[in-house]
Motif scaffolding. Structure first.
Motif, PDB file in Angstrom:
ATOM      1  N   LEU A  66       3.918 -11.304   3.795  1.00 28.43           N
ATOM      2  CA  LEU A  66       2.896 -12.100   4.461  1.00 28.43           C
ATOM      3  C   LEU A  66       3.406 -12.467   5.843  1.00 28.43           C
ATOM      4  CD1 LEU A  66       0.221 -13.827   4.338  1.00 28.43           C
ATOM      5  CD2 LEU A  66       1.651 -15.699   3.466  1.00 28.43           C
ATOM      6  N   VAL A  67       2.540 -12.403   6.831  1.00 27.22           N
ATOM      7  CA  VAL A  67       2.851 -12.879   8.183  1.00 27.22           C
ATOM      8  C   VAL A  67       1.917 -14.041   8.487  1.00 27.22           C
ATOM      9  CG1 VAL A  67       2.871 -12.315  10.646  1.00 27.22           C
ATOM     10  CG2 VAL A  67       3.662 -10.624   8.964  1.00 27.22           C
ATOM     11  N   ILE A  68       2.486 -15.155   8.953  1.00 31.86           N
ATOM     12  CA  ILE A  68       1.679 -16.313   9.344  1.00 31.86           C
ATOM     13  C   ILE A  68       1.759 -16.427  10.859  1.00 31.86           C
ATOM     14  CG2 ILE A  68       1.270 -18.773   9.063  1.00 31.86           C
ATOM     15  CD1 ILE A  68       2.592 -18.640   6.353  1.00 31.86           C
ATOM     16  N   ALA A  69       0.634 -16.148  11.508  1.00 28.27           N
ATOM     17  CA  ALA A  69       0.575 -16.079  12.966  1.00 28.27           C
ATOM     18  C   ALA A  69       0.022 -17.377  13.539  1.00 28.27           C
ATOM     19  CB  ALA A  69      -0.285 -14.901  13.406  1.00 28.27           C
ATOM     20  N   GLU A  70       0.442 -17.655  14.756  1.00 30.39           N
ATOM     21  CA  GLU A  70       0.023 -18.876  15.448  1.00 30.39           C
ATOM     22  C   GLU A  70      -0.648 -18.510  16.754  1.00 30.39           C
ATOM     23  OE1 GLU A  70       1.979 -22.787  17.674  1.00 30.39           O
ATOM     24  OE2 GLU A  70       3.241 -21.477  16.472  1.00 30.39           O
ATOM     25  N   GLY A  71      -1.760 -19.155  17.047  1.00 25.80           N
ATOM     26  CA  GLY A  71      -2.396 -19.000  18.336  1.00 25.80           C
ATOM     27  C   GLY A  71      -1.774 -19.915  19.374  1.00 25.80           C
ATOM     28  N   ALA A  72      -2.411 -19.981  20.546  1.00 24.54           N
ATOM     29  CA  ALA A  72      -1.922 -20.831  21.632  1.00 24.54           C
ATOM     30  C   ALA A  72      -3.116 -21.482  22.316  1.00 24.54           C
ATOM     31  CB  ALA A  72      -1.117 -20.019  22.643  1.00 24.54           C
ATOM     32  N   GLY A  73      -2.996 -22.778  22.574  1.00 20.68           N
ATOM     33  CA  GLY A  73      -4.099 -23.468  23.222  1.00 20.68           C
ATOM     34  C   GLY A  73      -5.366 -23.359  22.397  1.00 20.68           C
ATOM     35  N   SER A  74      -6.457 -23.072  23.071  1.00 19.26           N
ATOM     36  CA  SER A  74      -7.753 -22.903  22.407  1.00 19.26           C
ATOM     37  C   SER A  74      -8.156 -21.439  22.418  1.00 19.26           C
ATOM     38  CB  SER A  74      -8.823 -23.726  23.143  1.00 19.26           C
ATOM     39  OG  SER A  74     -10.127 -23.283  22.802  1.00 19.26           O
ATOM     40  N   ASN A  84     -13.061 -18.726  30.399  1.00 21.29           N
ATOM     41  CA  ASN A  84     -12.625 -18.103  31.653  1.00 21.29           C
ATOM     42  C   ASN A  84     -11.344 -17.294  31.487  1.00 21.29           C
ATOM     43  OD1 ASN A  84     -11.376 -20.665  31.189  1.00 21.29           O
ATOM     44  ND2 ASN A  84     -10.547 -20.613  33.261  1.00 21.29           N
ATOM     45  N   LEU A  85     -10.629 -17.506  30.389  1.00 22.23           N
ATOM     46  CA  LEU A  85      -9.365 -16.810  30.151  1.00 22.23           C
ATOM     47  C   LEU A  85      -9.463 -15.776  29.035  1.00 22.23           C
ATOM     48  CD1 LEU A  85      -6.960 -19.910  30.250  1.00 22.23           C
ATOM     49  CD2 LEU A  85      -7.507 -18.348  32.130  1.00 22.23           C
ATOM     50  N   LYS A  86     -10.573 -15.748  28.344  1.00 24.51           N
ATOM     51  CA  LYS A  86     -10.637 -14.983  27.101  1.00 24.51           C
ATOM     52  C   LYS A  86     -10.506 -13.481  27.316  1.00 24.51           C
ATOM     53  CE  LYS A  86     -12.991 -15.019  22.694  1.00 24.51           C
ATOM     54  NZ  LYS A  86     -14.104 -15.577  21.895  1.00 24.51           N
ATOM     55  N   ALA A  87     -10.913 -12.994  28.472  1.00 18.09           N
ATOM     56  CA  ALA A  87     -10.817 -11.552  28.719  1.00 18.09           C
ATOM     57  C   ALA A  87      -9.375 -11.070  28.700  1.00 18.09           C
ATOM     58  CB  ALA A  87     -11.466 -11.215  30.062  1.00 18.09           C
ATOM     59  N   GLY A  88      -8.446 -11.963  29.004  1.00 17.79           N
ATOM     60  CA  GLY A  88      -7.030 -11.587  28.982  1.00 17.79           C
ATOM     61  C   GLY A  88      -6.277 -12.102  27.778  1.00 17.79           C
ATOM     62  N   THR A  94      -7.897 -26.152  18.288  1.00 14.16           N
ATOM     63  CA  THR A  94      -8.942 -26.497  19.245  1.00 14.16           C
ATOM     64  C   THR A  94      -8.386 -26.748  20.641  1.00 14.16           C
ATOM     65  OG1 THR A  94      -8.734 -28.820  18.603  1.00 14.16           O
ATOM     66  CG2 THR A  94     -10.392 -27.505  17.447  1.00 14.16           C
ATOM     67  N   ALA A  95      -7.072 -26.911  20.761  1.00 13.77           N
ATOM     68  CA  ALA A  95      -6.434 -27.176  22.053  1.00 13.77           C
ATOM     69  C   ALA A  95      -4.934 -27.030  21.860  1.00 13.77           C
ATOM     70  CB  ALA A  95      -6.778 -28.583  22.552  1.00 13.77           C
ATOM     71  N   SER A  96      -4.192 -27.181  22.928  1.00 13.80           N
ATOM     72  CA  SER A  96      -2.739 -27.253  22.822  1.00 13.80           C
ATOM     73  C   SER A  96      -2.328 -28.547  22.142  1.00 13.80           C
ATOM     74  CB  SER A  96      -2.105 -27.187  24.215  1.00 13.80           C
ATOM     75  OG  SER A  96      -2.362 -25.952  24.841  1.00 13.80           O
ATOM     76  N   SER A  97      -1.193 -28.524  21.481  1.00 12.16           N
ATOM     77  CA  SER A  97      -0.575 -29.724  20.908  1.00 12.16           C
ATOM     78  C   SER A  97      -1.436 -30.404  19.855  1.00 12.16           C
ATOM     79  CB  SER A  97      -0.216 -30.736  22.019  1.00 12.16           C
ATOM     80  OG  SER A  97       0.637 -30.152  22.977  1.00 12.16           O
ATOM     81  N   VAL A  98      -2.163 -29.606  19.055  1.00 10.90           N
ATOM     82  CA  VAL A  98      -2.917 -30.190  17.938  1.00 10.90           C
ATOM     83  C   VAL A  98      -2.159 -30.052  16.622  1.00 10.90           C
ATOM     84  CG1 VAL A  98      -5.141 -29.811  19.069  1.00 10.90           C
ATOM     85  CG2 VAL A  98      -4.247 -28.085  17.471  1.00 10.90           C
ATOM     86  N   GLY A  99      -0.964 -29.453  16.670  1.00 11.08           N
ATOM     87  CA  GLY A  99      -0.151 -29.361  15.470  1.00 11.08           C
ATOM     88  C   GLY A  99      -0.081 -27.984  14.851  1.00 11.08           C
TER      89      GLY A  99
END
Length: 491
Positions: free
Chosen positions: A129-137, A142-146, A11-16
């Motif tokens: 298996l690949v376990i992928a990680e997102g970043a931030g939210s 405003n940033l989703k297009a990129g 849901t955000a950066s630094s949530v674990g």
């Protein structure tokens, strides 16, 4: 058939997210799966070096260790290393690509999507298996297009996706339900479930919370993961220093100056784990009071850090300081007599006097030294054991006159070497070098601490693997049926 992808977004950066991916990698590896971590794009000055000299985020290297494999650049094909508020070095597939202002990077992001898919596809062809990680939210509208790292990756891989929220920071319902609400329908269909992270207390008290989340979110809550104390895993970025609760000083105090664009500050975690040692991050000279030693850490912008030290009054304070002074990488450069960046490798370039505490001059070069390195110390207190670490630097430092090196390089990568590195004062009180990970070497670390007067009240016990402890806690929180489903690799 490409391997499936399990993705963790937050849901955000630094949530674990990073620690949860590490736990899942360890749990999958325990089941005999060949598993690899993946993070398309990471922003961090805490970096690691792969066996072939590539540079990736430190958190990804930890996840690879959890999976029981050596890290590769495919696991983190894009690394953004901030040099200031608006400028970063962009590392692509382990090598510096360009140094760009934020607006310029935004315009070039489309060029990097094929890099991401190529590396993810390569991992899926090699592992079960690949376990992928997102970043931030994943819903920064405003940033989703990129977007290069969150739901675009999930949709590309049709990944089973977990959404993680941090209950310790408050607002867990708004975090999780708000994120679900803002996802596109094709993205929301990929959400396998929710994870409530960093719960303090009895999870039985959150039964109603689980029910509300499931009723309103329309997806199951897969687990409530407890707050886990003292994991001692490397932090992803300097945000962790802002969020850390300062420990009460006890025993031997070592001050680490929190330089601008501080880098690889996990170098000092092994010191903090020793009984009777306190590591204190400081911002002002007055905070040196009571410290037996001060360390200047790495920084992504040495000349900016030099100006900051002068403005804060550290020049006079360090010259008057009677304890030990050490510098690692950028901190080593700062201890010298002169720093020159004629090609503007970092920021606007230029030159400046160093602190003048070691007879060393540094000139920045356009090529970056990135190697796993083995060395031997040239100080009697450091012992005779080989020292294992890594180098990440664009500066080239040379000793002046008859100055003595701190280290003798034995090997860089797979190549034998016979080079000197670092410098030490005649009395040994001041020293610096380029070798990150130095304090992870027990004989060197404890030799230096004893020089400072360290006398632990008891012999340090062997450390249990924090990744095993993390994995055990996450396994208990999620339960076997959930893990069975997440780790299913058949189509």
């Amino acid at each position: 058939m490409p391997a499936p992808v399990l993705m963790v977004v937050g849901t955000a950066s630094s949530v674990g997210k990073s620690t949860l991916v590490a736990a899942l990698c360890r749990l999958a590896a325990r089941r005999g799966l060949r598993v690899a971590p993946f993070k398309a794009q990471n922003m961090s000055n805490n970096a690691a070096v792969t066996a072939d000299g590539g540079e990736i985020a430190r958190s990804t290297a930890v996840q690879a260790a959890a999976a029981g494999i050596a890290p590769t650049v495919a696991m983190n094909p894009i690394l953004i290393k901030p040099e200031g508020q608006r400028r970063s070095q962009i590392v692509v597939e382990g090598k510096p690509w360009q140094t760009l202002a934020a607006a310029d990077f935004w315009q070039r992001k489309a060029l990097l999507w094929p890099v991401i898919t190529r590396n993810l596809d390569a991992l899926r062809a090699e592992y079960d298996l690949v376990i992928a990680e997102g970043a931030g939210s994943p819903v920064e509208l405003n940033l989703k297009a990129g977007d290069l790292v969150n739901m675009r990756v999930a949709v590309y891989a049709q990944a089973r996706t977990l959404l993680v929220g941090d209950i310790d920071r408050g607002g867990i319902f708004a975090q999780l339900l708000g994120t679900l609400m803002l996802l596109e329908p094709a993205e929301r269909r990929l959400i396998e479930g929710l994870i409530v992270n960093r719960f303090r207390g009895d999870p039985a008290l959150f039964v109603d919370g689980v029910r509300i989340l499931e009723e309103r979110g329309g997806v199951p809550v897969l687990g409530v993961v407890p707050w886990i104390e003292d994991l001692d895993l490397p932090a992803e970025d300097a945000v962790a220093l802002d969020q850390a609760r300062p420990a009460p000083a006890h025993g031997l105090v070592i001050a680490v100056i929190r330089l601008p664009a501080i880098a690889n500050f996990d170098d000092f975690d092994p010191l903090a784990r020793e009984p009777g040692v306190t590591v204190r991050y400081i911002d002002y000279p007055s905070q040196l009071a009571g410290a037996a030693a001060v360390i200047l850490p790495g920084t992504k912008h040495t000349l900016a850090a030099r100006r900051w030290l002068r403005e804060r009054g550290f020049d006079a304070a360090l010259r008057q300081f009677t304890g030990a002074i050490a510098g690692i990488c950028g901190g080593y450069q700062l201890l010298g007599e002169r720093i020159s960046d004629p090609l503007a490798v970092e920021g606007a370039g230029g030159e400046d006097d160093g602190l003048g505490l070691l007879p060393v001059e540094t000139v920045f070069a356009p090529d970056k030294q990135t190697t796993q390195t083995v060395a031997k110390a040239q100080a009697a207190w450091a012992g005779a054991a080989e020292l294992h670490g890594y180098e990440i630097h664009m500066g080239r430092s040379r000793r002046l006159g008859e100055a003595q090196p701190l280290l003798r390089i034995v090997r860089r990568g797979a190549t034998p070497a016979a080079d000197d590195d670092g410098c030490q004062s005649v009395d040994g009180r001041v020293w610096g070098c380029y070798l990150h990970g130095l304090f992870a070497n027990d004989e060197f670390r404890r030799g230096w601490l004893r020089q400072l007067g360290w006398q632990p009240a008891f012999d340090p016990l062997p450390q249990t693997d924090p990744l095993d402890r993390l994995a055990d806690q996450v396994a208990a929180a999620l339960g076997s049926p959930v893990l069975d489903r997440l780790f299913t690799i058949s189509p």
